[in-house]
Design a protein around this motif. Sequence first.
Motif, mmCIF file in Angstrom:
data_model
loop_
_atom_site.group_PDB
_atom_site.id
_atom_site.type_symbol
_atom_site.label_atom_id
_atom_site.label_comp_id
_atom_site.label_asym_id
_atom_site.label_seq_id
_atom_site.Cartn_x
_atom_site.Cartn_y
_atom_site.Cartn_z
ATOM 1 N N THR A 74 -2.261 8.241 -6.990
ATOM 2 C CA THR A 74 -3.481 7.643 -7.512
ATOM 3 C C THR A 74 -3.240 6.180 -7.877
ATOM 4 N N THR A 75 -4.124 5.316 -7.428
ATOM 5 C CA THR A 75 -3.993 3.887 -7.684
ATOM 6 C C THR A 75 -5.292 3.324 -8.241
ATOM 7 N N ASP A 76 -5.223 2.071 -8.676
ATOM 8 C CA ASP A 76 -6.449 1.367 -9.045
ATOM 9 C C ASP A 76 -7.067 0.780 -7.782
ATOM 10 N N SER A 80 3.022 -3.982 -9.620
ATOM 11 C CA SER A 80 2.449 -2.830 -8.913
ATOM 12 C C SER A 80 2.043 -1.712 -9.855
ATOM 13 N N ASP A 88 0.812 -1.221 0.000
ATOM 14 C CA ASP A 88 0.000 0.000 0.000
ATOM 15 C C ASP A 88 0.841 1.265 0.000
ATOM 16 N N SER A 97 3.174 7.825 -13.992
ATOM 17 C CA SER A 97 2.096 8.098 -13.051
ATOM 18 C C SER A 97 1.187 9.200 -13.576
ATOM 19 N N ASP A 136 -5.352 1.781 -16.168
ATOM 20 C CA ASP A 136 -6.279 1.033 -15.319
ATOM 21 C C ASP A 136 -6.650 -0.310 -15.948
ATOM 22 N N GLY A 178 -4.730 -1.122 -5.532
ATOM 23 C CA GLY A 178 -3.609 -0.401 -4.944
ATOM 24 C C GLY A 178 -2.411 -0.268 -5.861
ATOM 25 N N ARG A 179 -2.539 -0.729 -7.114
ATOM 26 C CA ARG A 179 -1.451 -0.566 -8.079
ATOM 27 C C ARG A 179 -1.391 0.880 -8.547
ATOM 28 N N LEU A 180 -0.183 1.380 -8.792
ATOM 29 C CA LEU A 180 -0.011 2.760 -9.223
ATOM 30 C C LEU A 180 -0.633 2.958 -10.598
ATOM 31 N N ALA A 196 1.956 3.213 -2.416
ATOM 32 C CA ALA A 196 1.427 4.288 -3.268
ATOM 33 C C ALA A 196 0.224 4.951 -2.619
ATOM 34 N N VAL A 197 -0.655 4.147 -2.041
ATOM 35 C CA VAL A 197 -1.837 4.696 -1.367
ATOM 36 C C VAL A 197 -1.417 5.565 -0.199
#
Length: 401
Positions: free
Chosen positions: A244-246, A271, A236, A259, A276, A249-251, A238-239
């Motif tokens: 911003t993630t999917d 990751s 987590d 990014s 998306d 929690g992937r970037l 990136a979160v």
Amino acid sequence: MTQHTDVVVIGGGYAGVMTANRLTRRDGVTVTLINPRATFVERIRLHQLAAGTDDAVVEYREVLAEGVRLVVDTVTRINAPERTVTLGAGAPIGYDYLVYAVGSGSADLRVPGAAEFAYPITTLEEAQRLRPVLDAAPRTAAVTVVGAGPTGIEAAAELAERGRRVTLVCGGVLGPYLHARGRRSVAGRLARLGVTVLDGPGTRVTAVTRDAVELGDGRTVPSEVTVWTAGFGVPDLAVRSGLTTDALGRLLTDETLTSVDDERVVAAGDSAAPSDVPLRMSCQAAMPLGARAADTVLSRIDGERPSTLNQVFAGQCISLGRRAGIFQFAHRNDVALWFHIAGRPGAKLKELVCKGTVKHLADEAREPGSYGLHRVSGGDQRGQRLRAERDGAAATVGRTA
């Protein structure tokens, strides 16, 4: 005068090492790889570590370019506005560009009792934790493997070949990726090894206890050792860092792996969620994504427009113990074909793939820029899919407006 650029790569797996090695091709670029372990983990061999047939680690000196600085630590936060990363033990490190390649691990074990009584094997530490448990268990102990993707199939076969009494609980279909012919081949090999395969809609695990696994259809499966391979999750970081993630929690990135929040941050491997629409989690995707991420960073340093993602797949390779395996061939868009190679040739091909992944990294370390599988032409299948999804979304908006 050559401009100096500092690049930090977070994560020393297949994607991170490929990225770091490739970045050393450019003079004036300093590369720092941050990883919580001092050795490279062959993740595709972790089932072997658990079973006692391989140690699943390689010294970084064998796969990492000499010019890469290795920092053994954990990144706790990314401060994108200030271009720094905070470490668990060391001082913060600044960067001009950041490559986010933190990989994946076990999904949250939310099934009652799973976190307490089951043993995941998606990380080195998890497999090392399971190994002595299996060594201490009687040879006749009931071992249950939960999850029938590649890791679950490989673990079940490896343990059964070592003389263990294994039940594989699929939670659905055996080998969901496989073509029906390939699935029959795998089922036959597991049967010959003595593995009991429980598949179908009623086989989703609803609870794990100290000595059993409970299924959705009401059955209770005796289990003195429960190995958990059902699902993957991502860190987590990136979160927690406000990126911003999917949903997983992937970037979230564009098709250049940049990014959507910051062009100085690029993602690679499990990751990353380009557009998306993330790729299948695998080293088959991770290394080309690592090479693409490095090329994106170098293009941005040069003030050029980065190339977009062009990912193709060959299929899926699964070991079935040391004496058999299967290579399931696929269309380049990652849909399984009827054709597969099984048995001893499949085992040899699987071992060739395992050794080949390490060789690709070592070759890139010795000759940065030599890797080229991320540039193999695969047509515009991914672009067609993205355009279709965008058109579908636009049509939905139009109908509801």
